[in-house]
Design a protein around this motif. Structure first.
Motif, short mmCIF file in Angstrom:
data_model
loop_
_atom_site.label_atom_id
_atom_site.label_comp_id
_atom_site.label_asym_id
_atom_site.label_seq_id
_atom_site.Cartn_x
_atom_site.Cartn_y
_atom_site.Cartn_z
N VAL A 171 0.87 -1.10 0.00
CA VAL A 171 0.04 -0.09 0.10
C VAL A 171 0.70 1.12 -0.01
O VAL A 171 1.87 1.31 0.78
CB VAL A 171 -1.02 0.00 1.24
N LEU A 172 0.67 2.08 -0.98
CA LEU A 172 1.34 3.56 -0.96
C LEU A 172 0.51 4.61 -0.73
O LEU A 172 -0.60 4.75 -1.02
CB LEU A 172 1.74 3.68 -2.24
N VAL A 173 0.94 5.43 0.41
CA VAL A 173 0.13 6.44 0.90
C VAL A 173 0.89 7.82 0.57
O VAL A 173 2.23 7.91 0.75
CB VAL A 173 0.06 6.50 2.35
N ILE A 174 0.48 8.53 -0.29
CA ILE A 174 1.12 9.77 -0.79
C ILE A 174 0.57 10.86 0.20
O ILE A 174 -0.51 11.53 -0.17
CB ILE A 174 0.71 9.93 -2.11
N SER A 231 7.65 -3.60 -4.30
CA SER A 231 6.63 -4.49 -4.39
C SER A 231 6.64 -5.61 -5.53
O SER A 231 7.64 -5.79 -5.89
CB SER A 231 5.39 -3.49 -5.24
N ASP A 232 5.69 -6.38 -5.28
CA ASP A 232 5.69 -7.74 -6.08
C ASP A 232 5.31 -7.86 -7.35
O ASP A 232 5.49 -8.83 -7.98
CB ASP A 232 4.84 -8.69 -4.97
N ASN A 233 4.25 -6.89 -8.04
CA ASN A 233 3.82 -7.05 -9.09
C ASN A 233 3.69 -5.74 -10.08
O ASN A 233 2.76 -5.60 -10.81
CB ASN A 233 2.28 -7.42 -8.75
N GLY A 234 4.87 -5.06 -9.91
CA GLY A 234 4.97 -3.96 -10.93
C GLY A 234 4.25 -2.71 -10.32
O GLY A 234 3.93 -1.78 -11.22
N GLY A 235 4.19 -2.66 -9.22
CA GLY A 235 3.69 -1.33 -8.43
C GLY A 235 3.00 -1.63 -7.17
O GLY A 235 2.75 -2.87 -6.90
N ALA A 236 2.16 -0.70 -6.63
CA ALA A 236 1.60 -0.89 -5.35
C ALA A 236 0.10 -1.43 -5.86
O ALA A 236 -0.53 -1.12 -6.89
CB ALA A 236 1.26 0.44 -4.62
N ASP A 237 -0.38 -2.25 -4.87
CA ASP A 237 -1.53 -2.71 -5.14
C ASP A 237 -2.72 -1.90 -4.81
O ASP A 237 -3.85 -1.84 -5.22
CB ASP A 237 -1.70 -4.33 -4.09
N VAL A 238 -2.39 -0.94 -3.93
CA VAL A 238 -3.52 0.15 -3.30
C VAL A 238 -2.72 1.27 -3.29
O VAL A 238 -1.50 1.38 -2.58
CB VAL A 238 -4.18 -0.25 -2.12
N TRP A 253 -1.48 7.43 -9.98
CA TRP A 253 -1.64 6.09 -10.93
C TRP A 253 -0.29 5.62 -11.57
O TRP A 253 -0.51 4.60 -11.93
CB TRP A 253 -2.72 6.71 -12.04
N GLU A 254 0.85 6.43 -11.48
CA GLU A 254 1.80 5.85 -12.36
C GLU A 254 2.39 4.68 -11.34
O GLU A 254 3.16 3.75 -11.81
CB GLU A 254 3.03 7.01 -12.44
N CYS A 255 2.26 4.87 -10.01
CA CYS A 255 2.84 3.98 -9.07
C CYS A 255 2.01 2.91 -8.74
O CYS A 255 2.46 1.90 -8.02
CB CYS A 255 3.02 4.75 -7.74
N ALA A 256 0.74 2.64 -9.43
CA ALA A 256 -0.01 1.89 -9.25
C ALA A 256 0.15 0.58 -10.27
O ALA A 256 0.44 0.90 -11.51
CB ALA A 256 -1.49 2.17 -9.17
N ARG A 257 -0.10 -0.54 -9.59
CA ARG A 257 0.30 -1.90 -10.78
C ARG A 257 -0.98 -1.87 -11.55
O ARG A 257 -2.06 -1.30 -11.24
CB ARG A 257 0.45 -2.99 -9.89
N PRO A 258 -0.90 -2.47 -12.54
CA PRO A 258 -2.24 -2.68 -13.29
C PRO A 258 -3.38 -3.61 -12.44
O PRO A 258 -3.02 -4.48 -11.87
CB PRO A 258 -1.79 -3.69 -14.43
#
Length: 344
Positions: A171-174, A231-238, A253-258
């Motif tokens: 989880v990424l909190v900006i 992160s494990d899947n190409g970006g933050a899950d949340v 949105w750039e830091c979020a995984r697909p």
């Protein structure tokens, strides 16, 4: 009574106003004991809240003691210590019945206190729909512990709740301002695998590192690379966007995984662009909007159990008669300020 008043864009003044009176049988009058200043108050000051009414007493973060109640109020009585909800809601309309209290259809519904009707940076405040808008503070919980329940803490709790956080998530909190820190505390309750906080201010990054050593911390420059490396899947899950600055919406949105969830908690001063061609294929889920502040009783229980503690966020205290100085400190982020407690 003393009341901090929105005179016009850029102009807040401490004025003398009559004591509020019961206008409806569901009203309560609360003697404000402790208040605070929110970034939303600054948005009003800067003229970026068009629905704010000149002449209104500002402030929507407060706790106090019930002074009097209307004849139809049943949940609180004079003498009760209470938190005051940032939102006014009837509890009966289509949206309220579904928990979407920010969209209450009452004319005074939603964010009214300190915006469209007189708020709580004053000695007394009238609270409409008191059965919904007030929650009794447990005896073992201090005013300081309860101060943020009705707004920034309710916001963080709501944001974490709608973000569908699982134990396997990164989880990424900006943003590590007051709302970002409250969001962080509520994300921690979900016990995700990893939490990353992105914050521009070195002082606030140090605050997170000192108080929450299990949380990873980065700054906006290099945030995307840091998230990819942790992160494990190409970006933050949340991703929870709580900063609301020029570049943080894009960063979110750039830091979020697909197929990630991006929850936008921030209130922006100007419109943000959704660059769909650049985002194509990420299949993101965006969740946005104002807090549905209907979890205050649960939050107070968590505070009483020792599972949430926001008291370290109170870095400065001022009496109401010096609230101008408190605003100057908070707006300019002087002296390491996070939150100011205003003694009313």
């Amino acid at each position: 009574m003393l009341a901090f008043t929105y005179v016009g864009a850029g102009d807040f003044r401490l004025t003398d106003k009559p004591l509020p009176e019961i206008r409806d049988s569901r009203d309560a009058i609360v003697k404000v004991t402790l208040g605070s200043i929110c970034t939303s108050d600054l948005h009003i000051k800067h003229g970026s809240v068009p629905r704010a009414v000149p002449g209104v007493t500002v402030g929507h973060e407060m706790v106090g003691i019930v002074e009097k109640v209307g004849e139809d109020v049943v949940s609180v009585k004079p003498g009760d210590r209470v938190t005051v909800n940032v939102e006014t809601f009837c509890g009966e309309c289509f949206f309220c019945r579904r928990g979407y209290v920010n969209n209450c259809t009452d004319p005074d519904g939603g964010w009214a206190l300190g915006c469209r009707i007189d708020g709580g940076q004053a000695e007394y405040v009238r609270v409409p729909y008191a059965d919904q808008g007030l929650d009794r503070i447990p005896d073992q919980v201090s005013d300081e512990q309860a101060l943020f329940v009705g707004d920034v803490l309710a916001t963080g709790f709501w944001a974490a709740r709608i973000s569908e956080i699982s134990p396997e998530d990164t989880v990424l909190v900006i943003g590590a301002g007051p709302t970002g820190l409250c969001t962080l505390l509520c994300v921690m309750l979900k016990k995700p695998k990893r939490i990353i906080v992105c914050e521009k201010s070195p002082g606030r990054r140090r605050f997170v590192e000192e108080h929450y050593p299990g949380v990873l911390v980065t700054e906006p420059d290099g945030c995307k690379e840091f998230v990819l490396g942790n992160s494990d899947n190409g970006g933050a899950d949340v991703v929870l966007e709580v900063a609301g600055s020029e570049d943080t919406f894009r960063l979110a949105w750039e830091c979020a995984r697909p197929n990630a969830i991006v929850t936008v908690v921030a209130l922006y001063d100007r419109p943000q662009m959704l660059p769909l061609p650049d985002m194509y294929g990420k299949n993101l889920i965006f969740k946005t909007g104002g807090v549905d502040g209907c979890d205050c009783a649960e939050i107070l229980s968590l505070i009483a159990e020792g599972r949430i503690d926001t008291t370290p966020f109170i870095t400065h205290r001022y009496p109401l008669c010096r609230i101008d100085e408190a605003y100057e400190l908070f707006e300019r982020r002087l002296d390491g300020v996070i939150k100011v407690a205003v003694e009313c």
